[in-house]
Design an enzyme around this catalytic site. Sequence first.
Site, mmCIF file in Angstrom:
data_model
loop_
_atom_site.group_PDB
_atom_site.id
_atom_site.type_symbol
_atom_site.label_atom_id
_atom_site.label_comp_id
_atom_site.label_asym_id
_atom_site.label_seq_id
_atom_site.Cartn_x
_atom_site.Cartn_y
_atom_site.Cartn_z
ATOM 1 N N ARG A 72 -2.969 -2.324 -13.668
ATOM 2 C CA ARG A 72 -1.617 -1.743 -13.500
ATOM 3 C C ARG A 72 -0.657 -2.296 -14.413
ATOM 4 O O ARG A 72 -0.307 -3.640 -14.447
ATOM 5 C CB ARG A 72 -1.121 -1.585 -12.067
ATOM 6 N N SER A 79 0.158 4.657 -8.339
ATOM 7 C CA SER A 79 0.516 5.007 -7.020
ATOM 8 C C SER A 79 2.346 4.936 -6.940
ATOM 9 O O SER A 79 2.727 6.055 -7.630
ATOM 10 C CB SER A 79 0.327 3.567 -6.199
ATOM 11 N N ASP A 112 0.926 9.276 -5.334
ATOM 12 C CA ASP A 112 -0.639 9.692 -5.304
ATOM 13 C C ASP A 112 -1.097 9.878 -4.025
ATOM 14 O O ASP A 112 -2.364 10.106 -3.803
ATOM 15 C CB ASP A 112 -1.377 8.541 -6.023
ATOM 16 N N THR A 169 -4.445 -8.889 3.044
ATOM 17 C CA THR A 169 -4.156 -7.791 2.565
ATOM 18 C C THR A 169 -4.775 -7.108 1.524
ATOM 19 O O THR A 169 -5.144 -7.307 0.459
ATOM 20 C CB THR A 169 -2.627 -8.201 2.191
ATOM 21 N N LYS A 177 -6.678 3.927 2.514
ATOM 22 C CA LYS A 177 -5.663 4.689 2.894
ATOM 23 C C LYS A 177 -5.578 5.972 2.558
ATOM 24 O O LYS A 177 -5.870 6.335 1.405
ATOM 25 C CB LYS A 177 -4.365 3.761 2.645
#
Length: 607
Positions: free
Chosen positions: A66, A163, A323, A398, A436
């Site tokens: 990214r 995202s 997204d 995480t 998710k």
Amino acid sequence: MQDLTAKEADIKTGSSKLDDEIQSWLAIDRNESTCAQLLSMVKERQYTELEALLTNRMAFGTAGLRARMGPGYACMNDVTVIQTSQGFGKYLLEVQESLAKENGVAIGFDARHNSARFAKLAAVAMIRLGIPVHLFSDYTPTPFLAYSVRKYKTAAGIMVTASHNPKDDNGYKVFWSNGAQIIPPHDRNIAQHILENLEIHPEAWNIDLLGTSKLRSDPYADIFSNYYKDLENYVVGDKNSLASSNLKLTYTPMHGVGQKFMKQSFTVFGLNQFVSVLEQSEPDPDFPTVTFPNPEEGKSALDLAMKAADANGSNVIIANDPDADRLACAERSESGSWRVFNGNELGSMLGTIAYENFKSTNPNIPNEKLYMVASTVSSKFLKSMSQQEGFLFEECLTGFKWMANYALRKMAEGYTCLFAYEESIGYMYGTNVMDKDGISAGPVLAAYASKLYNKGSTLSQYLHSLYAKYGYHISNDSYYLCYDPPTIQTIFRALRDNGYPTHCGKYKIINVRDVTTGYDSSFEDKKSVLPTDPSCQMLTFSFDNGCVGTLRTSGTEPKIKYYTEIISPPQSESSREVLAEQLVDLKNTLIETFLQPEKHGLKAKSG
């Protein structure tokens, strides 16, 4: 671009090495836009910036890639996408050749600038290696790509998306054959294969190949149909009661891909269609109405949605990020103001809804065969709930790459995963998608809200009832921006190099966990049970007043995030307001003592 390269052969920056790097780039890049950007930087004598772009390469990690779009190996562009795809394809052939050549790779993309082109270039790279590609013909939510990996049993999946990052960014997210994001050692191995396969084949640029190759298929219609067939399994109760609900919802996709997909989700659930935020309903890669296209930013990002809701008498707002893998929600209070639920509050509600819905349709499955998962920086509400209800709970590092892979291991052992979440508004409701998924969580929340409103209740009242039963769990999380990596290193070195702190201002620290180094003072052997992650700075402090505070860096953004929580047992005499005040004081002390924003030039979250 050969003519352009020859024309600029006399480039003189004062550094022969930089001159060579510029010429080398111009020799391989066939994209006129990025070549023109590079030459413009040469003309403007931006030599320091050019050196940074051409002598550094984006690091491939568990989040894939990214970065900002532009020329150079440090940016997302045609060259780096081709090189990444060549290396990734080679790795797939090395570790699971038969699966790769039989079932191929699924490739999707969002509606950002260049996303469709990057996806096509990735597809060409795979086809050249003899790997079939299921390349979506149109933009799609990230959850649909993750779903397609499991549906087609592909060797892997590639989603071109950044995202909720700013408009100039893009990314390359990788899913493994189990439908979850990759975890070590795949990231390191893929990165090594990329470096071993940097030479770009002349045919790598031939996007026309996708129109004739028998190795290319379009999964769009089939995945759209099957995703929603499976979504019907999440519908609980009478659809007619939902259709007759007096609740009016407003929805925004935040200039992203979500609009038509959320409409279909509402249709599957039998919900009344939502009020659309017209200025944000269609995909727009420039995100013109928001500074950050991230509904997690709260009221600053939901301003237009609140105006649309006010104008249409809507009491509840739901929102996806661009997204559509995240979900946000706000509710109008009795005073008319808007309450934006934070990620932990939504996670507490959705987790309880998942438990209630599952037990209503599967009453004979014992609770000890059920489990939920949350990231370690998320609220401990689900843990408290599990202790009362008897289901299993686990916290992970995480990121859904950790939670989904853990869930898959437990599923293989015969357990049922009801729900997983992270506080940054990411929710995995059920196991249709091992990541998710805002497109499934949205209608689940909307359906439950409709039932509450039919009874004269609200989401806020429902949340209060959960706290009354399982205890208050109040969190206060946010972040600071820091664009200077050495400063981040300085901040965290100060917290560990001379021994971990025993106090934070007036607050006594009773335990320290350092996931970066694998240290945890709460265990006799001082070793953390969570996997060590040297790539991420992460320190957690437990205080003698029951509060917990965590500082960590983001893997995809220039942020230092902080997470704080205070918990009181059920029937506690402490009011929510008193607990919240105590937490604010601790949070402020944590920031001023450990982060020292003014000293280090940190910029607080806006809005």
